[in-house]
Design an enzyme around this catalytic site. Structure first.
Site, PDB file in Angstrom:
ATOM      1  N   LYS A  25      29.076  33.960  13.611  1.00 54.93           N
ATOM      2  CA  LYS A  25      27.875  34.485  12.946  1.00 54.93           C
ATOM      3  C   LYS A  25      27.196  33.372  12.149  1.00 54.93           C
ATOM      4  O   LYS A  25      25.973  33.243  12.152  1.00 54.93           O
ATOM      5  CB  LYS A  25      28.255  35.662  12.030  1.00 54.93           C
ATOM      6  CG  LYS A  25      28.630  36.924  12.810  1.00 54.93           C
ATOM      7  CD  LYS A  25      29.264  37.995  11.922  1.00 54.93           C
ATOM      8  CE  LYS A  25      29.774  39.161  12.764  1.00 54.93           C
ATOM      9  NZ  LYS A  25      30.554  40.145  11.996  1.00 54.93           N
ATOM     10  N   GLN A  30      33.198  40.973   6.133  1.00 57.93           N
ATOM     11  CA  GLN A  30      33.878  41.055   7.427  1.00 57.93           C
ATOM     12  C   GLN A  30      35.036  42.058   7.357  1.00 57.93           C
ATOM     13  O   GLN A  30      35.877  41.985   6.462  1.00 57.93           O
ATOM     14  CB  GLN A  30      34.391  39.668   7.850  1.00 57.93           C
ATOM     15  CG  GLN A  30      35.020  39.628   9.220  1.00 57.93           C
ATOM     16  CD  GLN A  30      34.033  39.952  10.351  1.00 57.93           C
ATOM     17  OE1 GLN A  30      32.897  39.490  10.362  1.00 57.93           O
ATOM     18  NE2 GLN A  30      34.473  40.761  11.299  1.00 57.93           N
ATOM     19  N   ASP A  86      24.524  44.967   7.849  1.00 57.18           N
ATOM     20  CA  ASP A  86      25.357  45.632   8.859  1.00 57.18           C
ATOM     21  C   ASP A  86      24.944  47.097   9.042  1.00 57.18           C
ATOM     22  O   ASP A  86      25.409  47.767   9.955  1.00 57.18           O
ATOM     23  CB  ASP A  86      26.838  45.580   8.445  1.00 57.18           C
ATOM     24  CG  ASP A  86      27.544  44.338   8.980  1.00 57.18           C
ATOM     25  OD1 ASP A  86      27.199  43.902  10.088  1.00 57.18           O
ATOM     26  OD2 ASP A  86      28.440  43.824   8.278  1.00 57.18           O
TER      27      ASP A  86
END
Ligand code: NDP
Length: 288
Positions: free
Chosen positions: A54, A98, A121
């Site tokens: 990412k 994460q 997200d």
């Protein structure tokens, strides 16, 4: 029939290029560099790889990215403190925590603490609610990536029967909600299957579009697929040295009309859509 392969790598590369051009234009006009802050707790090797990918994608597209690496024994309070600092930091536009987090940390409490404007997200209840109501601020990255693959492959989604395997908060549930909305790559009739579904194979056999997101290697077999169906495989399972999806790819590609491979299908799309959300977050926060 041998299925067309839907090349997620190529579609994602196009989107990343487009986002990079938009980032450059945004920067030239506002003087702001969109900035994604990633938080990685513990030493899980797969998570470390995901975060690195990412970050690399961010740099290539002209974003600033920073990584906050914390030891596995970090307390929930300390993690929440960091998230609150990132919430308050005007230089940070997107926050990515994460998953999975170590067992002693309550994931939902952490995700709930990320300010909705930086929730790239799209896990926060406020953003999920807006998405379900059809007025999204952000779209969840993996389901949004799947929709982009359906668009890129020219799949007729409106009116189609889509069967989604899996009802997780990250993939299955938002995926189903997005497919049933009005709009592009949507307007489908949706069936959601999970571990308690009766006659699952029978339901999947009725699908024009199958989206598999259950984390069970090669679970979807050729006899479950209606000839000509479009099959999108979200699953990523490590079997020995090999990465395999939730679909028995070799057999299913002989029955489907189009199919995504693993790797090289949905995976690259998730990162591309994360970049899109980070740019959106920077735009929103700059009042642009
Ligand atoms: P979860 O484990 O959170 O959810 C799995 C879902 O599948 C659950 O709803 C579960 O049902 C259902 N399920 C599990 N086994 C069966 C079964 N035998 N029959 C029917 N339903 C079943 O997984 P995620 O949604 O997070 O991930 C799913 C897969 O997608 C994983 O392989 C993951 O690695 C991959 N993934 C890939 C991404 C990408 O970028 N390509 C991003 C995110 C995930 P129940 O709710 O009843 O337990």
């Amino acid at each position: 029939m041998t299925a067309r392969i839907i090349d997620g790598k190529a579609v994602a590369a196009d989107i990343r290029q487009q986002v990079a051009a938009e980032v450059a234009a945004f920067q030239a006009q506002s003087g702001i560099t969109p900035h994604l802050a990633a938080v990685l707790v513990g030493e899980d090797p797969a998570s470390a790889v995901y975060v690195r990918n990412k970050q690399n994608a961010c740099s290539k597209a002209g974003f600033k990215s920073t990584l906050h690496r914390l030891p596995a024994e970090t307390t929930q309070d300390d993690l929440l403190k960091l998230v609150r600092e990132l919430n308050a930091d005007r230089e940070v536009h997107g926050i990515l925590v994460q998953l999975p987090l170590p067992k002693h940390i309550h994931e939902q409490a952490v995700l709930d603490t990320v300010t909705p404007l930086k929730d790239v997200d799209c896990f926060h209840a406020e953003n999920v609610g807006l998405m379900v109501q059809g007025r999204p601020r952000f779209l969840p990255c993996t389901p949004h990536g799947v929709q982009q693959l359906l668009l890129a492959s020219g799949t007729e989604v409106a009116g189609a029967h889509a069967v989604v395997l899996g009802r997780s908060e990250i993939v299955g549930k938002p995926m189903s909600m997005m497919l049933v909305q009005r709009g592009a790559a949507a307007n489908a009739t949706v069936t959601i299957c999970h571990s308690r579904t009766r006659d699952l194979a029978q339901l999947v056999r009725q699908a024009d579009i199958v989206i598999a997101a259950i984390g069970q290697p090669k679970f979807v077999t050729a006899d479950m697929i209606k000839p000509g169906a479009v099959v999108i495989d979200v699953g990523i399972n490590r079997v020995g040295e090999e990465l395999v999806g939730d679909v028995d790819y070799e057999a299913v590609k002989e029955v489907a009309s189009a199919i995504t491979p693993v790797p090289g299908g949905v995976g690259p799309m998730t990162i591309a859509m994360l970049l899109k959300n980070t740019l959106t977050a920077a735009r929103i926060q700059s009042g642009n």
